[in-house]
Scaffold this motif. Structure first.
Motif, PDB file in Angstrom:
ATOM      1  N   GLY A  94       0.829  -1.206  -0.305  1.00 39.40           N
ATOM      2  CA  GLY A  94      -0.001  -0.045   0.106  1.00 39.40           C
ATOM      3  C   GLY A  94       0.809   1.434  -0.149  1.00 39.40           C
ATOM      4  O   GLY A  94       0.260   2.275   0.314  1.00 39.40           O
ATOM      5  N   ILE A  95       1.996   1.197  -0.601  1.00 38.61           N
ATOM      6  CA  ILE A  95       3.034   2.584  -0.470  1.00 38.61           C
ATOM      7  C   ILE A  95       2.553   3.061  -1.821  1.00 38.61           C
ATOM      8  O   ILE A  95       2.526   2.402  -2.738  1.00 38.61           O
ATOM      9  N   PRO A  96       2.562   4.459  -1.787  1.00 37.70           N
ATOM     10  CA  PRO A  96       2.293   4.803  -3.048  1.00 37.70           C
ATOM     11  C   PRO A  96       3.366   4.867  -4.173  1.00 37.70           C
ATOM     12  O   PRO A  96       4.498   5.258  -3.903  1.00 37.70           O
ATOM     13  N   CYS A  97       2.813   4.497  -5.448  1.00 35.79           N
ATOM     14  CA  CYS A  97       4.021   4.371  -6.334  1.00 35.79           C
ATOM     15  C   CYS A  97       3.033   4.962  -7.662  1.00 35.79           C
ATOM     16  O   CYS A  97       1.995   5.201  -7.873  1.00 35.79           O
ATOM     17  N   PRO A  98       3.928   5.309  -8.683  1.00 33.87           N
ATOM     18  CA  PRO A  98       3.411   5.551 -10.157  1.00 33.87           C
ATOM     19  C   PRO A  98       2.517   4.350 -10.541  1.00 33.87           C
ATOM     20  O   PRO A  98       2.842   3.357 -10.092  1.00 33.87           O
ATOM     21  N   ARG A  99       1.553   4.644 -11.217  1.00 34.66           N
ATOM     22  CA  ARG A  99       0.995   3.606 -12.021  1.00 34.66           C
ATOM     23  C   ARG A  99       1.531   2.839 -12.852  1.00 34.66           C
ATOM     24  O   ARG A  99       2.750   3.379 -13.380  1.00 34.66           O
ATOM     25  N   TRP A 100       1.704   1.600 -12.679  1.00 33.72           N
ATOM     26  CA  TRP A 100       2.927   0.739 -13.387  1.00 33.72           C
ATOM     27  C   TRP A 100       2.241  -0.632 -13.983  1.00 33.72           C
ATOM     28  O   TRP A 100       1.320  -1.053 -13.519  1.00 33.72           O
ATOM     29  N   THR A 101       3.152  -1.209 -14.802  1.00 31.11           N
ATOM     30  CA  THR A 101       2.719  -2.605 -15.245  1.00 31.11           C
ATOM     31  C   THR A 101       3.924  -3.113 -15.881  1.00 31.11           C
ATOM     32  O   THR A 101       4.973  -2.559 -16.221  1.00 31.11           O
ATOM     33  N   ALA A 102       3.808  -4.561 -15.977  1.00 30.11           N
ATOM     34  CA  ALA A 102       4.949  -5.251 -16.570  1.00 30.11           C
ATOM     35  C   ALA A 102       4.367  -5.427 -18.127  1.00 30.11           C
ATOM     36  O   ALA A 102       3.520  -5.870 -18.315  1.00 30.11           O
ATOM     37  N   ALA A 103       5.562  -5.220 -19.118  1.00 29.60           N
ATOM     38  CA  ALA A 103       5.227  -5.312 -20.234  1.00 29.60           C
ATOM     39  C   ALA A 103       6.148  -6.549 -21.152  1.00 29.60           C
ATOM     40  O   ALA A 103       7.433  -6.237 -21.052  1.00 29.60           O
ATOM     41  N   HIS A 104       5.324  -7.445 -21.909  1.00 29.36           N
ATOM     42  CA  HIS A 104       6.305  -8.340 -22.593  1.00 29.36           C
ATOM     43  C   HIS A 104       6.177  -8.065 -24.069  1.00 29.36           C
ATOM     44  O   HIS A 104       7.352  -8.377 -24.949  1.00 29.36           O
ATOM     45  N   THR A 105       5.139  -7.202 -24.584  1.00 28.05           N
ATOM     46  CA  THR A 105       5.164  -7.015 -25.898  1.00 28.05           C
ATOM     47  C   THR A 105       4.567  -5.570 -26.299  1.00 28.05           C
ATOM     48  O   THR A 105       4.245  -4.958 -25.534  1.00 28.05           O
ATOM     49  N   ALA A 106       4.802  -5.284 -27.557  1.00 18.94           N
ATOM     50  CA  ALA A 106       4.239  -3.850 -27.961  1.00 18.94           C
ATOM     51  C   ALA A 106       2.848  -3.512 -27.735  1.00 18.94           C
ATOM     52  O   ALA A 106       2.557  -2.682 -27.482  1.00 18.94           O
ATOM     53  N   VAL A 107       2.238  -4.834 -27.728  1.00 19.13           N
ATOM     54  CA  VAL A 107       0.659  -4.512 -27.582  1.00 19.13           C
ATOM     55  C   VAL A 107       0.456  -4.325 -26.093  1.00 19.13           C
ATOM     56  O   VAL A 107      -0.342  -3.099 -25.932  1.00 19.13           O
ATOM     57  N   ASP A 108       1.211  -4.852 -24.999  1.00 19.14           N
ATOM     58  CA  ASP A 108       1.150  -4.280 -23.643  1.00 19.14           C
ATOM     59  C   ASP A 108       1.580  -3.116 -23.568  1.00 19.14           C
ATOM     60  O   ASP A 108       0.865  -2.048 -22.823  1.00 19.14           O
TER      61      ASP A 108
END
Ligand code: ADP
Length: 400
Positions: free
Chosen positions: A132-146
């Motif tokens: 619950g520590i504030p972070c920028p919105r993020w994601t893990a990306a594998h492909t250009a579509v992601d």
């Protein structure tokens, strides 16, 4: 013994001081290891450093500095067996080497379980988000579509990061489309390891919480500082951060202490933050070792970060992190066009006897961190001018 051990040259083994004082081993011979030498001398401790080269920054000042690769299990084990506790100058020691140290029963701080969150930005984002520590919105990306999907969700441009191995902005790219990431995506696919994508945060400034935590669980935090970056390299630190909302300072420090406790960090922890307009913050990244944002403390605090790191890894009571002055400003010295640095001392020291210069014994390469200056006092604008002047003069950017 494997063939790789031949690359390691034993150097002088660490010589223990009489009186029961321990040997602290540091893997990596950069400036952070080097700057532990002063406090180690004062405390009567012996340091030993596993250095990349005989002329590495720390190897020039620490008598026991065997040369070996931090990726070479045999070299690291042989080095560590001579020490009472092992710590790190950088975060690049691979998992198999850390596991070998653990299996050999070598006391190590931080431990691999904690260190992974400073080594791998994706692991860090997952863990901090779960806490619950504030972070920028993020994601893990594998492909250009992601990548396209995340850009569409949070808005372009976005920030792409290689989860491991980056420093000083290497491994960070601000992109407007997935096409700008083709080379990284190809490498990520080949290595089967995703990239980290983050929203581009519109921060008002960058801050850092620096603290130390000992294996017994004692922790001590320095005041929150402002870090100023130029081309992704930290060039100035203002301690404490000017005009910082005390409530934000308290919440940020609390977040740092909580991260240290939850992750089981031992030694110095730096939590880099973005301050957002409106009194909030998000965490950018973690470092588990003395950090550029804490160099001011060598002259500006009762206990500097290098002494505190040694105390923490030895599980000694921590020293007071209280500032000695209203303000301390740190100015980094980056390599410029001039290889000769020492001649500048005459002018800088004569012009400003209050400047404290810390040079790292490193060869000059453009943009490389080769030293820093600290200056403390009551007039922040004046201190910033004096720190910048001294740093610029030593690096050769100005001549008067
Ligand atoms: P490094 O590990 O190379 O220091 P960082 O993750 O700290 O990389 O990023 C380097 C710099 O890039 C930061 O100091 C900041 O100025 C900028 N940056 C990083 N992440 C973001 C983000 N999500 N939004 C905006 N700027 C960012």
């Amino acid at each position: 013994m494997t063939g790789t051990t031949a690359r390691a040259t034993p150097g002088k083994p660490p010589r223990r001081a009489p009186g029961g004082f321990p040997v602290v081993g540091i893997i990596g011979g950069g400036q952070l290891a080097r700057m532990c030498a002063g406090p180690a001398v004062e405390l009567g401790l012996t340091l030993s450093v596993l250095a990349e080269a005989p002329d590495a920054s720390a190897a020039l000042v620490i008598p026991s500095a065997p040369v070996g690769e931090h990726t070479d299990v045999d070299a690291v084990l042989a080095f560590a067996r001579e020490c009472d506790v092992v710590t790190f100058d950088h975060e690049q020691v691979p998992a198999d080497v850390l596991t070998a140290l653990l299996d050999a029963g070598i006391p190590m701080h931080p431990t691999p379980d904690a260190l992974v969150f400073a080594q791998d930005k994706l692991a860090m984002r997952e863990r901090l988000t779960a806490l619950g520590i504030p972070c920028p919105r993020w994601t893990a990306a594998h492909t250009a579509v992601d990548v396209e999907a995340f850009g569409a969700e949070v808005g372009w441009p976005i920030v792409a990061k290689t989860p491991r191995g980056g420093y000083d902005g290497k491994g960070v790219r601000v992109i407007d489309s997935a096409a700008e990431l083709t080379d990284w995506l190809e490498r990520a696919a080949a290595e089967d390891s995703p990239l980290l994508l983050e929203e581009k945060v519109g921060f008002s400034r960058e801050l850092a919480v620096l603290l130390a935590r000992s294996p017994s669980g004692q922790a001590a935090a320095w005041p929150v500082v402002e870090t100023v970056q130029t081309d992704s390299i930290c060039t100035e630190v203002i301690a404490p951060a000017a005009d910082l909302d005390p409530d934000l300072a308290a919440r940020a420090t609390e977040a740092g202490l909580r991260i240290a406790g939850e992750l089981g960090v031992t030694g110095v922890l730096a939590v880099e933050l973005f301050e957002l307009p409106g009194g909030e913050f998000v965490v950018n990244e973690l470092a588990m070792r003395p950090h550029n944002s804490g160099h001011w403390s060598m002259d500006g605090a009762i206990t500097g970060q290098f002494e505190q790191h040694l105390r923490a890894v030895l599980d000694l009571p921590l020293g007071s992190p209280k500032p000695r002055h209203r303000w301390t400003v740190m100015g980094n010295i980056l390599g410029g066009e001039h290889p000769e640095l020492y001649p500048a001392y005459r002018h800088v020291m004569a012009r400003d006897p209050e400047i404290k210069a810390h040079l790292y014994g490193k060869g000059v390469r453009p943009g490389r961190k080769i030293g820093h200056v600290n200056v403390s006092g009551d007039d922040l604008a004046d201190l910033r001018e004096r720190a910048r002047h001294a740093a610029d003069y030593i690096e050769g950017a100005i001549t008067e």
